[in-house]
Design an enzyme around this catalytic site. Structure first.
Site, PDB file in Angstrom:
ATOM      1  N   ARG A 139     -19.597  55.773  42.351  1.00  0.00           N
ATOM      2  CA  ARG A 139     -18.338  55.027  42.274  1.00  0.00           C
ATOM      3  C   ARG A 139     -17.898  54.818  40.832  1.00  0.00           C
ATOM      4  O   ARG A 139     -16.698  54.774  40.545  1.00  0.00           O
ATOM      5  CB  ARG A 139     -18.452  53.693  43.008  1.00  0.00           C
ATOM      6  CG  ARG A 139     -17.114  52.987  43.195  1.00  0.00           C
ATOM      7  CD  ARG A 139     -17.226  51.751  44.051  1.00  0.00           C
ATOM      8  NE  ARG A 139     -17.202  52.026  45.477  1.00  0.00           N
ATOM      9  CZ  ARG A 139     -16.103  51.989  46.238  1.00  0.00           C
ATOM     10  NH1 ARG A 139     -14.922  51.729  45.678  1.00  0.00           N
ATOM     11  NH2 ARG A 139     -16.164  52.212  47.524  1.00  0.00           N
ATOM     12  N   GLU A 154     -13.051  43.021  45.740  1.00  0.00           N
ATOM     13  CA  GLU A 154     -13.538  43.604  44.495  1.00  0.00           C
ATOM     14  C   GLU A 154     -12.462  43.961  43.481  1.00  0.00           C
ATOM     15  O   GLU A 154     -12.665  43.763  42.276  1.00  0.00           O
ATOM     16  CB  GLU A 154     -14.371  44.852  44.812  1.00  0.00           C
ATOM     17  CG  GLU A 154     -15.666  44.541  45.527  1.00  0.00           C
ATOM     18  CD  GLU A 154     -16.394  45.801  45.960  1.00  0.00           C
ATOM     19  OE1 GLU A 154     -17.516  46.025  45.477  1.00  0.00           O
ATOM     20  OE2 GLU A 154     -15.842  46.554  46.773  1.00  0.00           O
TER      21      GLU A 154
END
Length: 775
Positions: free
Chosen positions: A325, A726
């Protein structure tokens, strides 16, 4: 909701529950102190309390272990070593390399070596420190550099590339190279790791666990006990914070409690001490970054080579996905035509790094934002103009991993925030201030966020839910998501209430349990509301359709003539109270219980090639941060912050605004005050609130303005909303860029990248000032 100095703005929320914002379902309980967490529950008289005996070496072979003194402590009932585990000695999420109790070797300081069960928590903790362990030291790799020199990796180097970076770098009008380091971060949840296990019949066990991933904890407990998953029930009503620290890390404490409960026949509780928690559990990955960039006179990137090196710790944990990621988000909002992103994942003899809010995304984004700041410094341009020049746009809309950015609102969002926050006017004023201020220097920065939403492991993008409509018209909802303070439960309750046109008070939210909704994914990747909200919606719609068909049959009308409204259910021309309808449907032998399922569509990723569509959509945002530094002491303060953030059509603006503010401040802490310090023996020195500094109320910006972007998700998510957990964390990158600008003001003639590492502690700022003045 707004506190002094905070301003919130959002679009009107038009929903059939008739409330623009609803409080967190446990808000009143939190304030009153009556919200029950695991440690608040009444303790049975025969309860056993647990503690781990921890290893003291970073890497060593266990030569001998004498636990007689442990067993002799008054109150000790049982002591366990690896040999006492009936099943597999493993609590890892995927690599089978996390031992519940060390077996033959320790690989980091603080690793659990033995387990104590006693009649009091104090006795267990006292006894756990009485073990005598003899070690044979082995070479310990504590840093990224040491691991690189030894070739110690958790997996081979990964490469994501497009075009010819070498050729583009060679042909560029300008070329720069540099690097920097960013530290890790402790989760510092208010509720530490805790689990309570109660033995049942025929070897079954019920475990209350503070975990984001009940199904994984269930599976790992079954594996440790050598029983089936059906013999283990894991329940989670709420957590007092998690942030990723309870995605994998809760498993060891839950498994230890289950082991003791099933072998002694007595309930067992493991409530970890704060210092032990910080020593034994994983952190955010710290990274070392190197970059080589080529660009034109406007600052537009032509070629980029980026190397991301992370310290993963002693075991694999979730490091592959986290580092993937980081690669995915190394573009942030910017088109990189010829690019090579290299990711190195180094195994060290430190506690394994693990999931943390953003899951590698913040590290990747900080890397590219530092590149943008360096380009601007070299060209003498406003960093915001360089950022705008590099944004995705028509004909420049494909990511390095091959996904088309079809929902790009970043240019419009940035332009609006630039105007609303008066960025250009304030920057000019700051330049004037700095020219006349020899000691205090100010900085300002606007940085954007583009964050991909979905688990990058495709099969995790699924969720289930269970909805019961009772004969009195009340509704109970259960789903696989966990509540860690983020407001997931109330959002899902709102979704179900809307299906039946009921007030949310009619919906009873129940604890997440593996015996109600099985095989769930972790509540992570900002996908809790997306997945579980849609699953609950599907279950509720199934019940509504059954009731609609029943009413149409009963009243002899078309199903289209049945409508659920806040006033009741309209059947033909008659309005019937919802409770009456439920009773009639029950008497009519209609099933009023349904499961719902949802799997995110249109996502597919080839990890070997690092190509595909790993995300369903992107969430966007931008922040303007203004800071001041003291050039004599290195102290800094965030003066003002303006945020414009994209949550699609918000399910609950009050909850979303709270998440944005909390995420931003947590990100600010990561980049400014939260410093993890290990000594040369691998011992964590910052293992308590006395030595590890999270942001406090005084660190919060004096003026903080948060606005929500108007507009729905282009993808058909639940009510066209977007994830919020997030993405706002990365808004705090604006603080770091603003601090860099303030440091740069100490030497306006320099055209070099500011050598500032994260976190920007006073010491780091002073080092950067000294180096930059000498540039």
């Amino acid at each position: 909701m707004a506190r002094r100095g905070a301003t919130y703005r959002c679009a009107t929320w038009r929903r059939s529950v008739h409330k623009p914002s609803l409080p967190h379902d446990s808000a009143a309980l939190h304030v009153a102190g009556t919200a029950r967490y695991v440690d608040d529950l009444p303790e049975p008289g025969d309860l056993l309390h647990l503690a781990f005996g921890q290893g003291s070496e970073a890497h060593a072979r266990i030569v001998a272990m004498d636990l007689d003194a442990v067993r002799a402590v008054p109150g000790v009932v049982a002591v366990y070593t690896a040999a006492d585990i009936p099943g597999e000695n493993d609590v890892s999420p995927l690599a089978d390399d996390d031992r519940l109790l060390a077996d033959g070797v320790v690989t980091y300081v603080g690793q659990p070596v033995f387990l104590v069960a006693a009649t009091s928590r104090e006795a267990a903790r006292r006894a756990a420190r009485m073990g005598r362990i003899d070690y044979e030291p082995l070479p310990a790799l504590l840093t990224i550099d040491a691991a690189r020199a030894a070739g110690s990796q958790i997996e081979p180097v990964q490469r994501m590339a497009r075009g010819d970076a070498d050729a583009a770098l060679g042909a560029a009008a300008h070329r720069l190279a540099g690097g920097f380091a960013m530290g890790g971060q402790d989760h510092f949840y208010l509720e530490g790791q805790v689990a309570l296990a109660t033995p049942g019949e025929q070897g079954q066990v019920h475990v209350l666990s503070s975990t984001q991933h009940p199904s994984e904890v269930q599976h790992l407990i079954a594996q440790v006990l050598d029983v089936s998953s059906a013999d283990v029930t894991v329940e989670v009503r709420r957590m007092g914070g998690a942030f990723g620290g309870k995605e994998t890390q809760a498993a060891a404490f839950a498994a230890a409690a289950a082991l003791v409960a099933t072998t002694t026949g007595r309930p067992a509780k493991f409530r970890c001490d704060r210092d032990d928690d910080m020593v034994m559990t994983g952190k955010r990955h710290d990274f070392a970054v190197k970059w080589d960039v080529g660009f034109d006179d406007a600052g537009r990137i032509g070629g980029l080579r980026l190397t991301l090196s992370s310290r993963c710790g002693a075991t694999v944990d979730l490091s592959p996905g986290i580092n993937d990621r980081a690669m995915f988000h190394s573009d942030n909002c910017y088109f990189l035509p010829d690019v090579e992103i290299v990711s190195e994942r180094w195994r060290t003899n430190t506690v394994s790094a693990t999931a943390f809010r953003g899951f590698g995304g913040p590290q990747g984004m900080l890397a590219i934002e530092r590149v943008m700041d360096a380009i601007a410094a070299h060209l003498g341009l406003d960093p915001l103009d360089v950022r705008v020049a590099n944004l995705y746009g028509p004909g420049r809309d494909v990511t390095p991993y091959g996904m088309t950015v079809a929902d790009n609102i970043a240019p419009d969002l940035i332009a609006r925030l630039r105007a609303d926050a008066r960025y250009d006017e304030r920057r000019a004023a700051i330049d004037a201030f700095n020219a006349d201020s020899p000691v205090l220097k100010r900085g300002i920065a606007l940085t954007p966020v583009k964050f991909g939403i979905s688990f990058t492991v495709t099969h995790l993008n699924q969720a289930g839910a269970l909805v019961h409509l009772y004969a009195d018209g009340s509704i109970q909802v259960n789903h696989g998501g966990t509540e860690m303070g983020q407001g997931l439960y109330v959002k899902v309750a709102q979704v179900v209430a809307d299906v039946f046109a009921l007030p949310v008070e009619a919906i009873r939210i129940t604890a997440t349990r593996t015996d109600k909704v099985p095989n769930t994914s972790a509540t992570a990747a900002s996908s809790g509301a997306d997945l579980n909200g849609m699953a609950a919606h599907n279950a509720a719609v199934t019940i509504r359709e059954r009731v609609t068909a029943f009413l149409a049959r009963t009243y002899g009308c078309d199903e289209g003539a049945v409508a659920f409204t806040p006033a009741g259910v309209v059947v033909g021309g008659e309005t019937i109270p919802f409770g009456t309808v439920a009773r009639k449907a029950h008497l009519g032998r209609v099933s009023l219980s349904a499961t719902g399922f949802y799997a995110t569509p249109h996502i597919l990723y080839d990890r070997a090639a690092h190509k595909g569509r790993p995300f369903y959509y992107f969430a966007y945002g931008a922040a303007v941060s203004e800071v001041v530094i003291d050039t004599l002491t290195g102290e800094q303060r965030v003066l003002a912050v303006d945020i414009l953030h994209d949550v699609g059509r918000s399910l609950n603006p009050a909850i979303d605004l709270g998440q944005i503010e909390g995420a931003f401040v947590q990100g600010q802490g990561w980049l400014t005050t939260e410093e993890l310090v290990f000594d040369d023996a691998g011992r964590l020195l910052t293992h308590s609130p006395a030595t590890y500094k999270i942001p406090t109320a005084s660190d919060r910006p004096a003026r903080l303005t948060i606005a929500l972007w108007d507009g729905g998700n282009v993808e058909p998510t639940i009510n066209r909303s977007k994830a919020v957990g997030e993405p706002p964390f990365m808004l705090a990158l604006s603080v770091f860029s603003a601090l860099s600008a303030a440091v740069a003001a100490t030497n306006p003639a320099a055209r070099a990248p500011v050598p500032l590492d994260a976190p920007a502690t006073p010491e780091a700022i002073l080092r950067a000032i000294g180096a930059y003045r000498a540039a």
